[in-house]
Design a protein around this motif. Structure first.
Motif, PDB file in Angstrom:
ATOM      1  N   PHE A 150      -6.949  19.569  -5.894  1.00 35.62           N
ATOM      2  CA  PHE A 150      -6.780  18.221  -6.446  1.00 35.62           C
ATOM      3  C   PHE A 150      -5.493  17.630  -6.183  1.00 35.62           C
ATOM      4  N   PHE A 151      -4.577  18.938  -6.658  1.00 39.26           N
ATOM      5  CA  PHE A 151      -3.050  18.759  -6.408  1.00 39.26           C
ATOM      6  C   PHE A 151      -2.648  18.760  -4.803  1.00 39.26           C
ATOM      7  N   PHE A 152      -3.336  19.382  -4.278  1.00 39.93           N
ATOM      8  CA  PHE A 152      -3.186  19.215  -2.786  1.00 39.93           C
ATOM      9  C   PHE A 152      -3.450  17.791  -2.089  1.00 39.93           C
ATOM     10  N   VAL A 153      -4.471  17.260  -2.430  1.00 37.03           N
ATOM     11  CA  VAL A 153      -4.959  15.867  -1.894  1.00 37.03           C
ATOM     12  C   VAL A 153      -4.114  14.945  -2.732  1.00 37.03           C
ATOM     13  N   LEU A 154      -3.669  14.997  -3.752  1.00 40.12           N
ATOM     14  CA  LEU A 154      -2.682  13.919  -4.449  1.00 40.12           C
ATOM     15  C   LEU A 154      -1.361  14.100  -3.913  1.00 40.12           C
ATOM     16  N   SER A 155      -1.145  15.441  -3.445  1.00 43.86           N
ATOM     17  CA  SER A 155       0.250  15.521  -3.050  1.00 43.86           C
ATOM     18  C   SER A 155       0.529  14.950  -1.423  1.00 43.86           C
ATOM     19  N   GLY A 156      -0.577  15.071  -0.523  1.00 42.03           N
ATOM     20  CA  GLY A 156      -0.597  14.640   0.674  1.00 42.03           C
ATOM     21  C   GLY A 156      -0.645  13.111   0.769  1.00 42.03           C
ATOM     22  N   PHE A 157      -1.282  12.379  -0.524  1.00 43.72           N
ATOM     23  CA  PHE A 157      -1.363  10.950  -0.429  1.00 43.72           C
ATOM     24  C   PHE A 157      -0.012  10.527  -0.810  1.00 43.72           C
ATOM     25  N   VAL A 158       0.662  10.962  -1.814  1.00 43.77           N
ATOM     26  CA  VAL A 158       1.933  10.466  -2.334  1.00 43.77           C
ATOM     27  C   VAL A 158       2.983  10.697  -1.448  1.00 43.77           C
ATOM     28  N   ILE A 159       3.062  11.880  -0.757  1.00 47.37           N
ATOM     29  CA  ILE A 159       4.028  12.323   0.239  1.00 47.37           C
ATOM     30  C   ILE A 159       4.013  10.916   1.416  1.00 47.37           C
ATOM     31  N   HIS A 160       2.811  10.763   1.928  1.00 51.27           N
ATOM     32  CA  HIS A 160       2.614   9.889   3.188  1.00 51.27           C
ATOM     33  C   HIS A 160       2.722   8.567   2.646  1.00 51.27           C
ATOM     34  N   GLY A 166       4.656   6.438   1.246  1.00 52.10           N
ATOM     35  CA  GLY A 166       5.769   5.630   1.660  1.00 52.10           C
ATOM     36  C   GLY A 166       6.119   5.438   2.980  1.00 52.10           C
ATOM     37  N   TYR A 167       5.979   6.605   3.668  1.00 54.56           N
ATOM     38  CA  TYR A 167       5.853   6.454   5.379  1.00 54.56           C
ATOM     39  C   TYR A 167       4.932   5.614   5.956  1.00 54.56           C
ATOM     40  N   ALA A 168       3.765   5.791   5.508  1.00 52.40           N
ATOM     41  CA  ALA A 168       2.706   4.890   6.019  1.00 52.40           C
ATOM     42  C   ALA A 168       3.004   3.542   5.914  1.00 52.40           C
ATOM     43  N   LYS A 169       3.516   3.091   4.790  1.00 51.38           N
ATOM     44  CA  LYS A 169       3.784   1.622   4.553  1.00 51.38           C
ATOM     45  C   LYS A 169       4.916   1.257   5.200  1.00 51.38           C
ATOM     46  N   LYS A 170       6.116   2.017   5.510  1.00 52.61           N
ATOM     47  CA  LYS A 170       7.127   1.785   6.285  1.00 52.61           C
ATOM     48  C   LYS A 170       6.727   1.744   7.940  1.00 52.61           C
ATOM     49  N   LEU A 171       5.730   2.548   8.251  1.00 55.96           N
ATOM     50  CA  LEU A 171       5.349   2.388   9.758  1.00 55.96           C
ATOM     51  C   LEU A 171       4.233   1.145   9.839  1.00 55.96           C
ATOM     52  N   THR A 172       3.810   1.028   8.726  1.00 60.16           N
ATOM     53  CA  THR A 172       2.916  -0.421   8.988  1.00 60.16           C
ATOM     54  C   THR A 172       3.577  -1.784   9.166  1.00 60.16           C
ATOM     55  N   ALA A 173       4.970  -1.683   8.752  1.00 57.48           N
ATOM     56  CA  ALA A 173       5.750  -2.840   8.610  1.00 57.48           C
ATOM     57  C   ALA A 173       6.544  -2.557   9.865  1.00 57.48           C
ATOM     58  N   ASP A 174       6.954  -1.611  10.450  1.00 51.23           N
ATOM     59  CA  ASP A 174       7.751  -1.505  11.568  1.00 51.23           C
ATOM     60  C   ASP A 174       7.588  -0.058  12.345  1.00 51.23           C
ATOM     61  N   PRO A 175       6.632  -0.204  13.299  1.00 52.91           N
ATOM     62  CA  PRO A 175       6.126   1.289  13.887  1.00 52.91           C
ATOM     63  C   PRO A 175       7.454   2.019  14.546  1.00 52.91           C
ATOM     64  N   GLU A 176       8.527   1.341  14.681  1.00 53.96           N
ATOM     65  CA  GLU A 176       9.717   1.967  15.180  1.00 53.96           C
ATOM     66  C   GLU A 176      10.790   1.989  14.136  1.00 53.96           C
ATOM     67  N   GLU A 205       8.952   9.523  -3.742  1.00 48.17           N
ATOM     68  CA  GLU A 205       8.455   9.068  -2.430  1.00 48.17           C
ATOM     69  C   GLU A 205       7.856   7.698  -2.430  1.00 48.17           C
ATOM     70  N   THR A 206       7.046   7.513  -3.505  1.00 45.53           N
ATOM     71  CA  THR A 206       6.105   6.409  -3.553  1.00 45.53           C
ATOM     72  C   THR A 206       6.897   4.892  -4.185  1.00 45.53           C
ATOM     73  N   ARG A 207       7.998   5.058  -4.955  1.00 41.10           N
ATOM     74  CA  ARG A 207       8.448   4.027  -5.690  1.00 41.10           C
ATOM     75  C   ARG A 207       9.483   3.432  -4.709  1.00 41.10           C
TER      76      ARG A 207
END
Length: 402
Positions: free
Chosen positions: A79-89, A91-101, A7-9
């Motif tokens: 700690f796993f939960f926090v890391l998981s939420g970060f890594v999962i989101h 990639g999507y957060a970066k995509k939405l930053t570049a193009d909200p649509e 999800e991150t790379r």
């Protein structure tokens, strides 16, 4: 726990690579395993050392105090939960930053999650069933709850291996609808992870336009989880009692991606304020878990700030090999340790030893087995599935080159 590397790379790299996350994940998995080894392969503090402390050698006491550092396994799962939420989101957060649509494929998302979660999990179920069967056949007392240690009897004895339990576990419906399958206790956190992944889908679309609205709803559902009687579906009440911990990782990803305009160091301070502030509230499990998640979120935010400042996190990055197979280590170590504990009890007149050498030996056994199994149950499923056109194109290029 699953590492979600795929999800991150993607096509939105950070200013600095965050390979240190693999090291953090490896440390967390090792910590949980070490705590379980301490619990299952040594006579314990209350039921052993307090009664027989005068019989301990200086070396045994030193090992006992050192291993006591690994007694917060539950907290490290958060700690796993926090890391998981970060890594999962992220990639999507970066995509939405570049193009909200930008188009978000739920089919692709679920395919990756299933491919990541299920192969090691199904292997862990098989391994658990095999070791439980062998241990029970040879009369190991740990499987029947007949050891002198009440904590072990309560957690390990009277397990279920029925077909209905098996399928209920595969669908992550335990323990609300079926018992846990076999002796693999740490699967409880995998159930949470899976439901976080599923419930993340509507929240992701909600956060496309407004992260504050989705965050507010997660907070509201956490508060409502304090009242289990009003939930028509029991498992949702359980999941939302912890999803806010996972969502902290989502918020950190929003900051890293630039959608939330908050400096990482300020975010670290905000999480620390939450950590300290929750000490004022009544000590109940969900509040204690949230307090722990605040602490680890502050730690992750600080590491990300430190990493972006061109400082060195080389030590954590060097632990990447441990992080690579951390999911397999996490999901298979417990039934192995239970089986080893059964053997030790069998040959030692149903008592665990005062010394801690079996603890260290058990940790080595788990690491070696998990590392070997990693190539069987993780590596083959990490490769992206090529479409037919991509495969033909690669074949044509190879033909030209030859």
């Amino acid at each position: 726990m699953p590492d979600n590397r795929l999800e991150t790379r993607k096509s939105f790299p950070m200013q600095r690579k965050i390979h240190f996350l693999d090291g953090l994940r490896g440390i967390a998995a090792f910590y949980v395993m070490a705590g379980h080894a301490r619990w299952l392969l040594w006579e314990g503090f209350n039921e052993g050392y307090l009664k027989n402390g005068h019989l301990y050698s200086s070396v045994d006491k030193l090992c006992m105090y050192f291993l006591s550092l690994f007694k917060w396994g539950h907290e490290f799962v958060l700690f796993f939960f926090v890391l998981s939420g970060f890594v999962i989101h992220l990639g999507y957060a970066k995509k939405l930053t570049a193009d909200p649509e930008v188009k978000i494929s739920i089919k692709e998302y679920l395919y990756k999650r299933i491919k990541r979660i299920y192969p090691p999990f199904l292997f862990a179920i098989f391994l658990t069933a095999l070791l439980d069967f062998i241990g029970s056949k040879y009369g190991f007392s740990i499987y029947s709850g007949d050891t002198p240690y009440s904590s072990i009897n309560k957690q390990i004895g009277n397990t279920s291996h029925s077909i209905s339990t098996l399928f209920g576990n595969i669908l992550f419906l335990f323990p609300e609808y079926v018992p846990r399958f076999g002796t693999n206790g740490p699967t409880w956190s995998l159930k949470f992870e899976w439901w976080f992944y599923i419930l993340y889908i509507p929240f992701l679309f909600m956060s496309r336009k407004n992260i504050y609205l989705s965050t507010g709803l997660v907070v509201l559902l956490f508060v409502v989880s304090f009242f289990p009687g009003i939930w028509p579906v029991a498992i949702l009440q359980t999941i939302f009692s912890s999803m806010l911990c996972w969502w902290f990782g989502v918020l950190i990803a929003e900051v890293v991606a630039g959608r939330l305009k908050i400096p990482l160091l300020y975010l670290t301070g905000a999480f620390l304020v939450g950590f300290v502030g929750l000490f004022l509230f009544k000590s109940r499990l969900d509040i204690a878990d949230l307090r722990t998640a605040f602490f680890f979120s502050a730690l992750l935010s600080f590491f990300l700030w430190y990493n972006n400042k061109e400082y060195s996190l080389r030590l954590l990055e060097r632990l990447k090999p441990l992080g690579d197979f951390s999911y397999t280590l996490y999901i298979i170590h417990f039934p192995i340790l239970v089986f080893l504990s059964g053997i030790i009890l069998k040959i030692n007149n149903n008592y665990l030893p005062r010394h801690s050498w079996y603890v260290f030996a058990g940790m080595v056994v788990c690491i070696v087995i998990a590392y070997l199994c990693y190539f069987l149950v993780e590596v083959p499923f990490m490769k992206p599935l090529k479409s037919g056109s991509e495969a033909r194109k690669k074949k044509d290029v190879s033909a030209v080159g030859s």
